[in-house]
Enzyme design. Sequence first.
Site, PDB file in Angstrom:
ATOM      1  N   HIS A 380     -28.022  47.362   7.640  1.00  0.00           N
ATOM      2  CA  HIS A 380     -27.253  46.028   7.718  1.00  0.00           C
ATOM      3  C   HIS A 380     -27.530  45.046   8.990  1.00  0.00           C
ATOM      4  CE1 HIS A 380     -25.271  43.883   4.641  1.00  0.00           C
ATOM      5  NE2 HIS A 380     -24.709  44.860   4.397  1.00  0.00           N
ATOM      6  N   TYR A 495     -10.321  40.829   2.830  1.00  0.00           N
ATOM      7  CA  TYR A 495     -11.630  40.297   3.158  1.00  0.00           C
ATOM      8  C   TYR A 495     -12.594  40.113   2.139  1.00  0.00           C
ATOM      9  CZ  TYR A 495     -15.875  40.055   6.299  1.00  0.00           C
ATOM     10  OH  TYR A 495     -17.319  39.577   6.795  1.00  0.00           O
ATOM     11  N   SER A 497     -16.403  38.366   1.440  1.00  0.00           N
ATOM     12  CA  SER A 497     -17.679  37.809   2.336  1.00  0.00           C
ATOM     13  C   SER A 497     -18.177  36.928   1.699  1.00  0.00           C
ATOM     14  CB  SER A 497     -18.702  38.862   2.300  1.00  0.00           C
ATOM     15  OG  SER A 497     -19.640  38.379   3.139  1.00  0.00           O
ATOM     16  N   THR A 508     -22.610  35.001   7.604  1.00  0.00           N
ATOM     17  CA  THR A 508     -21.677  35.099   6.568  1.00  0.00           C
ATOM     18  C   THR A 508     -20.150  34.543   7.097  1.00  0.00           C
ATOM     19  OG1 THR A 508     -21.045  37.174   7.274  1.00  0.00           O
ATOM     20  CG2 THR A 508     -22.639  37.097   5.552  1.00  0.00           C
TER      21      THR A 508
END
Length: 666
Positions: A380, A495, A497, A508
């Site tokens: 990532h 959370y 995104s 993001t």
Amino acid sequence: MASPIPMQCVASLRKSGINLRTAALGLHKRHYSNNKLSSTEYWSQSVVPSMHHQESLPRLPIPKLDDTVRRYLASQRPLLDDDQFKTTEKIAQDFQNGVGKQLHEDLVAQDKSNKHTSYISGPWFDMYLSARDSVVLNSNPFMSFNPDPKTEYNDQLVRATNMVCSAVRFMKTLRAGLLEPEVFHLNPAKSDTDGFKRFIRWVPSSLSWYGAYMVNAYPLDMSQYFRLFNSTRIPKKGRDELFTDEKAKHLLVMRKGNMYVFDIVDRDGNFVTPAEIQSHLKYILSDPTPAALFPLGVLTSENRDVWAGLRDKLIAAGNAEDLRSVDSALFCLSLDDESMRDHIHISHNMLHGDGCNRWFDKSFTFILTQDGQAAINFEHSWGDGVAVLRVQNEIFKDTTERPLVHPGSAAAAAVDSASAVRRLQFNLDSELENGIKKAKENFDSLVSTLTIDAMEFKKGGKALLKKSKLSPDAVAQLALQMGFLRQYGQTVATYESCSTAAFRHGRTETIRPATIHTQRCARAFVLQPGRHRVEQLQAMLSECSKYHGQLTKEAAMGQGFDRHLFALRYLANSKSEPLHSLYTDPAYAAINHNILSTSTLTSPAVNLGGFAPVVPDGFGVGYGVHDDWIRYTGSSYPTRNVHEFLQCVHKSLEDIFTVLEGKTLG
């Protein structure tokens, strides 16, 4: 400048974010054109060059400090009691009027002198590359492909060959500048036409974004695409590095922990024939070499500093050339000998597997099981989900509609796969062997604590919610808030995104779905179902939906608070300044301890998407709202019960849809 992006586009952009720290998954919608291919070498021949809009993309705005503090406090309100909130409010206001004001001015000045990028790009790379935890479960997500509708094409060899061929053609098309730019079309009948593309091609790159905007088309940032292929995260002490070698022409294949390489592009840059690729993969699948006793791939699951030290030892032992073959490979293909039992088995295998048949540091890995189940697992740090989702969608479309090999296709008879395919053999001393053994023990210990479960709600979905004028995403998130309240009696940091790919080098932003509105609504449904009339409950649902829509729009426009506060903290640290008490406030730590880490994923190509919780006492939740049903895939560690949680979410959805039908809660 900030662009006036309409709400329809914003909703799509939210879904395109895959946040790095949470590995949260998402998808962006795009209009696919059916360009005719002139050859098997290229995917398409776009009239508009791939990077045509990049130069004119608007810059990611830095929010006003006053707005950031206001949004921060609004998100803290449902998480704190009155006394705690008063303390946090006072600290935040002191930050806003003092240290924060100066840091903000410095950040704005720094941003003005770096107009080629965004204020968050450098700090974001630094954060992820400096993280020392294993990338397994902490970062890398997976997205599994839907099966090929033609079942005979799900054969492991046939599907692997077609996916490799499609990926190579995608790579060649991208590098030739012939891949269509990533654009969100609000009115495709007007903007996704040959006539408009011929026009916009001749608009200078410095102005092309504005030309697209005039017809309600919104180009997205494609700066991360060059890391898709030939790229690997290299472990280094303290901070990793990203490595890319676009000259390399080979594929990395893993089977039984053994590693193989062979060229899939020839010395002239031409695509090796599908029959040859099939022959080489068939050779690997038939190789009688036993499973690797010391599988090197498991080292990529280690703590990054430990792995960096062992990599140095590997190089010292004479393995530099073979390691470079791994690092520079176009991508990794993992051929698993196991067949999948069900969705849960698929999720575990594609998220982590046994650790031996993966190179988790590659930019992305295609995983193909013995029964033809396929997935992408990706590292990532190099970027977010926009590029990976584009690859997955395009490859699924290409392999299912235009496969280059077929069941019964003969592999190239004249090809000498034994000489074309090279099995990498590493020199290992006792210290390295012990390091691999220890890494495997650590890996097994880590993944053994992870539980994954899934739930499908079949009593309604997107169609009914839109008919009720409710945001499907808002309702899916509200059900999570209700579910957690039902199970644990709390409202916790949550959370979701959101991509900021509408801006140059955007990354993001965070949507904070736990709000005073969802808290009030959840309490009414879960704790006081008999105290409210149906009309009152419906009004609460509507209020939650509207506010969630506002948060979504703000996040997609770069107007959240999380990235801004992160950048200010990063700037203070870079100056070796003492941190303001805002950052040491327990409430700040709590809101960043995301017990509910969530993201949405719907795509014709994708079957499942998953990731692990980001904190030991959290849930990782991927979900998709379909026309008539809703799916959740959840993960947890032993301190939480994900099966019970998803049952509570199911009950919450039942209650919501009961109220939408005008019925009272029982």
